[in-house]
Write a protein that holds these residues in place. Structure first.
Motif, PDB file in Angstrom:
ATOM      1  N   GLY A   1       0.811  -1.194   0.000  1.00  0.00           N
ATOM      2  CA  GLY A   1       0.000   0.000   0.000  1.00  0.00           C
ATOM      3  C   GLY A   1       0.846   1.247   0.000  1.00  0.00           C
ATOM      4  O   GLY A   1       2.072   1.207   0.130  1.00  0.00           O
ATOM      5  N   ILE A   2       0.166   2.377  -0.159  1.00  0.00           N
ATOM      6  CA  ILE A   2       0.868   3.662  -0.188  1.00  0.00           C
ATOM      7  C   ILE A   2       1.489   3.966   1.167  1.00  0.00           C
ATOM      8  O   ILE A   2       0.858   3.783   2.204  1.00  0.00           O
ATOM      9  N   GLN A   3       2.721   4.464   1.127  1.00  0.00           N
ATOM     10  CA  GLN A   3       3.394   4.949   2.328  1.00  0.00           C
ATOM     11  C   GLN A   3       3.380   6.475   2.299  1.00  0.00           C
ATOM     12  O   GLN A   3       3.634   7.084   1.257  1.00  0.00           O
ATOM     13  N   VAL A   4       3.066   7.068   3.433  1.00  0.00           N
ATOM     14  CA  VAL A   4       3.015   8.530   3.535  1.00  0.00           C
ATOM     15  C   VAL A   4       3.943   8.957   4.666  1.00  0.00           C
ATOM     16  O   VAL A   4       3.735   8.577   5.810  1.00  0.00           O
ATOM     17  N   GLU A   5       4.959   9.707   4.310  1.00  0.00           N
ATOM     18  CA  GLU A   5       5.954  10.151   5.273  1.00  0.00           C
ATOM     19  C   GLU A   5       5.903  11.668   5.393  1.00  0.00           C
ATOM     20  O   GLU A   5       5.840  12.378   4.387  1.00  0.00           O
ATOM     21  N   GLN A   6       5.980  12.144   6.627  1.00  0.00           N
ATOM     22  CA  GLN A   6       5.983  13.587   6.863  1.00  0.00           C
ATOM     23  C   GLN A   6       7.278  13.997   7.537  1.00  0.00           C
ATOM     24  O   GLN A   6       7.861  13.250   8.318  1.00  0.00           O
ATOM     25  N   SER A   7       7.679  15.207   7.221  1.00  0.00           N
ATOM     26  CA  SER A   7       8.882  15.749   7.858  1.00  0.00           C
ATOM     27  C   SER A   7       8.721  17.247   8.071  1.00  0.00           C
ATOM     28  O   SER A   7       7.990  17.917   7.322  1.00  0.00           O
ATOM     29  N   PRO A   8       9.369  17.791   9.134  1.00  0.00           N
ATOM     30  CA  PRO A   8      10.061  17.027  10.173  1.00  0.00           C
ATOM     31  C   PRO A   8       9.061  16.370  11.114  1.00  0.00           C
ATOM     32  O   PRO A   8       7.895  16.713  11.113  1.00  0.00           O
ATOM     33  N   PRO A   9       9.481  15.420  11.910  1.00  0.00           N
ATOM     34  CA  PRO A   9       8.572  14.795  12.874  1.00  0.00           C
ATOM     35  C   PRO A   9       8.195  15.739  14.009  1.00  0.00           C
ATOM     36  O   PRO A   9       7.069  15.675  14.521  1.00  0.00           O
ATOM     37  N   ASP A  10       9.120  16.614  14.399  1.00  0.00           N
ATOM     38  CA  ASP A  10       8.872  17.578  15.467  1.00  0.00           C
ATOM     39  C   ASP A  10       9.453  18.918  15.056  1.00  0.00           C
ATOM     40  O   ASP A  10      10.485  18.972  14.381  1.00  0.00           O
ATOM     41  N   LEU A  11       8.811  19.983  15.528  1.00  0.00           N
ATOM     42  CA  LEU A  11       9.259  21.324  15.177  1.00  0.00           C
ATOM     43  C   LEU A  11       8.891  22.263  16.313  1.00  0.00           C
ATOM     44  O   LEU A  11       7.745  22.267  16.772  1.00  0.00           O
ATOM     45  N   ILE A  12       9.883  23.031  16.754  1.00  0.00           N
ATOM     46  CA  ILE A  12       9.641  24.047  17.790  1.00  0.00           C
ATOM     47  C   ILE A  12       9.942  25.405  17.173  1.00  0.00           C
ATOM     48  O   ILE A  12      11.011  25.613  16.606  1.00  0.00           O
ATOM     49  N   LEU A  13       8.984  26.322  17.281  1.00  0.00           N
ATOM     50  CA  LEU A  13       9.126  27.651  16.699  1.00  0.00           C
ATOM     51  C   LEU A  13       8.848  28.720  17.745  1.00  0.00           C
ATOM     52  O   LEU A  13       8.088  28.496  18.694  1.00  0.00           O
ATOM     53  N   GLN A  14       9.447  29.874  17.532  1.00  0.00           N
ATOM     54  CA  GLN A  14       9.056  31.053  18.296  1.00  0.00           C
ATOM     55  C   GLN A  14       7.876  31.702  17.581  1.00  0.00           C
ATOM     56  O   GLN A  14       7.783  31.672  16.340  1.00  0.00           O
ATOM     57  N   GLU A  15       7.005  32.287  18.347  1.00  0.00           N
ATOM     58  CA  GLU A  15       5.864  32.991  17.776  1.00  0.00           C
ATOM     59  C   GLU A  15       6.345  33.993  16.732  1.00  0.00           C
ATOM     60  O   GLU A  15       7.323  34.709  16.956  1.00  0.00           O
ATOM     61  N   GLY A  16       5.675  34.016  15.588  1.00  0.00           N
ATOM     62  CA  GLY A  16       6.038  34.926  14.517  1.00  0.00           C
ATOM     63  C   GLY A  16       6.903  34.307  13.436  1.00  0.00           C
ATOM     64  O   GLY A  16       7.042  34.871  12.349  1.00  0.00           O
ATOM     65  N   ALA A  17       7.467  33.137  13.712  1.00  0.00           N
ATOM     66  CA  ALA A  17       8.331  32.475  12.729  1.00  0.00           C
ATOM     67  C   ALA A  17       7.488  31.801  11.650  1.00  0.00           C
ATOM     68  O   ALA A  17       6.297  31.546  11.814  1.00  0.00           O
ATOM     69  N   ASN A  18       8.171  31.485  10.533  1.00  0.00           N
ATOM     70  CA  ASN A  18       7.539  30.770   9.422  1.00  0.00           C
ATOM     71  C   ASN A  18       8.035  29.332   9.403  1.00  0.00           C
ATOM     72  O   ASN A  18       9.133  29.040   9.906  1.00  0.00           O
ATOM     73  N   SER A  19       7.257  28.428   8.807  1.00  0.00           N
ATOM     74  CA  SER A  19       7.685  27.038   8.725  1.00  0.00           C
ATOM     75  C   SER A  19       7.101  26.376   7.491  1.00  0.00           C
ATOM     76  O   SER A  19       6.091  26.828   6.933  1.00  0.00           O
ATOM     77  N   THR A  20       7.763  25.288   7.082  1.00  0.00           N
ATOM     78  CA  THR A  20       7.303  24.472   5.961  1.00  0.00           C
ATOM     79  C   THR A  20       7.270  23.025   6.393  1.00  0.00           C
ATOM     80  O   THR A  20       8.274  22.482   6.870  1.00  0.00           O
ATOM     81  N   LEU A  21       6.121  22.383   6.242  1.00  0.00           N
ATOM     82  CA  LEU A  21       5.945  20.973   6.562  1.00  0.00           C
ATOM     83  C   LEU A  21       5.807  20.216   5.246  1.00  0.00           C
ATOM     84  O   LEU A  21       5.160  20.696   4.310  1.00  0.00           O
ATOM     85  N   ARG A  22       6.401  19.038   5.198  1.00  0.00           N
ATOM     86  CA  ARG A  22       6.430  18.289   3.954  1.00  0.00           C
ATOM     87  C   ARG A  22       5.729  16.950   4.115  1.00  0.00           C
ATOM     88  O   ARG A  22       5.804  16.310   5.177  1.00  0.00           O
ATOM     89  N   CYS A  23       5.085  16.504   3.034  1.00  0.00           N
ATOM     90  CA  CYS A  23       4.401  15.216   2.977  1.00  0.00           C
ATOM     91  C   CYS A  23       4.815  14.528   1.686  1.00  0.00           C
ATOM     92  O   CYS A  23       4.578  15.064   0.593  1.00  0.00           O
ATOM     93  N   ASN A  24       5.466  13.381   1.818  1.00  0.00           N
ATOM     94  CA  ASN A  24       5.856  12.586   0.656  1.00  0.00           C
ATOM     95  C   ASN A  24       5.001  11.323   0.604  1.00  0.00           C
ATOM     96  O   ASN A  24       4.765  10.684   1.639  1.00  0.00           O
TER      97      ASN A  24
END
Lengths: 111, 113
Positions: A1-24
Motif C-alpha cells: 500500500g501507499i506509504q506517507v511520510e511527513q517531515s520534520p517529525p517535530d518542530l519548535i518555533l518562536q511565535e512569529g516564525a515561518n515554517s514548511t511541513l512536507r508530505c511525501n
C-alpha cells in the motif's frame, strides 16, 4: 500500500516564525488533505489539495502530484498553531477509498 | 450548519464489555468512515459505509462491526473489549463514496480498564 511520510517529525518555533511541513507519498494519489489535530483530538480541515496551490490566511499549501509530495506553509506562527499536522491521501486504485494518514508533524509554537 | 457529531465524547469500559459509538454525518453526506487513533500515531481506517452498505474494511478483528442507518448516521460496535482497544475513535463524513474531502467529528475517547 501507499506509504506517507511527513517531515520534520517535530518542530519548535518562536511565535512569529515561518515554517514548511512536507508530505511525501510513495504512489499516485487522487485526493490529498491537510489536517490540524488540536489538543482535544479533533481533526480540523486545513486544505483539500490533490494538486496545485491554495491559500487561506496565514496558511498555504502546494501539491505536486507528479513528484509525489505536498507542502504546508505556516507564516507568522501563533501559539494556537501548536498541535499535530497530518496529511492524508486517497488512492482510488486500492481496495477501499480510505484515507491513509502520514506520520504527522508535532508543532510547538512558543510565546 | 452542523458538523459531524459523535457520541459519547468519553467512555470508560471494562475488559470483556461491549461498546457502541455513534456518529451523525454532515447533512447531505452519504459516506461515513470510522478510524482508530492510538496515542502517538495517525488514525487507522476501520470501516467505510456508503448508502448503508459496507464499502471497505481495514485490518481489524471481527470484534469490530458497524452499520449505517437510512438517515446516514452510523454506529461502531466493539465486542469483548481488550485493553488495546483504548484509543480515540474518529468518524469521518464525506459527500460521496470516493471520500472527496472528508470532515471529522470530535472523536470518542475510549478507555478500557
Amino acid at each position: 500500500g501507499i506509504q506517507v511520510e511527513q517531515s520534520p517529525p517535530d518542530l519548535i518555533l518562536q511565535e512569529g516564525a515561518n515554517s514548511t511541513l512536507r508530505c511525501n507519498f510513495s504512489d499516485s494519489v487522487n485526493n490529498l488533505q491537510w489536517f490540524h489535530q488540536n489538543p482535544w483530538g479533533q481533526l480540523i480541515n486545513l486544505f483539500y489539495i490533490p494538486s496545485g496551490t491554495k491559500q487561506n490566511g496565514r496558511l498555504s499549501a502546494t501539491t505536486v502530484a507528479t513528484e509525489r509530495y505536498s507542502l504546508l506553509y505556516i507564516s507568522s506562527s501563533q501559539t494556537t498553531d501548536s498541535g499535530v499536522y497530518f496529511c492524508a491521501v486517497v488512492n482510488y486504485g486500492g481496495a477501499t477509498n480510505k484515507l491513509i494518514f502520514g506520520t504527522g508533524t508535532l508543532l510547538a509554537v512558543q510565546p | 450548519d452542523a458538523g459531524v457529531t459523535q457520541s459519547p465524547t468519553h467512555l470508560i469500559k471494562t475488559r470483556g464489555q461491549h461498546v457502541t459509538l455513534r456518529c451523525s454525518p454532515i447533512s447531505g453526506h452519504k459516506s461515513v468512515s470510522w478510524y482508530q487513533q492510538v496515542l502517538g500515531q495517525g488514525p487507522q481506517f476501520i470501516f467505510q459505509y456508503y448508502e448503508k452498505e459496507e464499502r471497505g474494511r481495514g485490518n481489524f478483528p471481527d470484534r469490530f462491526s458497524a452499520r449505517q442507518f437510512p438517515n446516514y448516521s452510523s454506529e461502531l460496535n466493539v465486542n469483548a473489549l481488550l485493553l488495546g482497544d483504548s484509543a480515540l475513535y474518529l468518524c469521518a463524513s464525506s459527500p460521496d463514496r470516493a471520500n472527496t474531502e472528508a470532515f471529522f467529528g470530535q472523536g470518542t475517547r475510549l478507555t478500557v480498564v
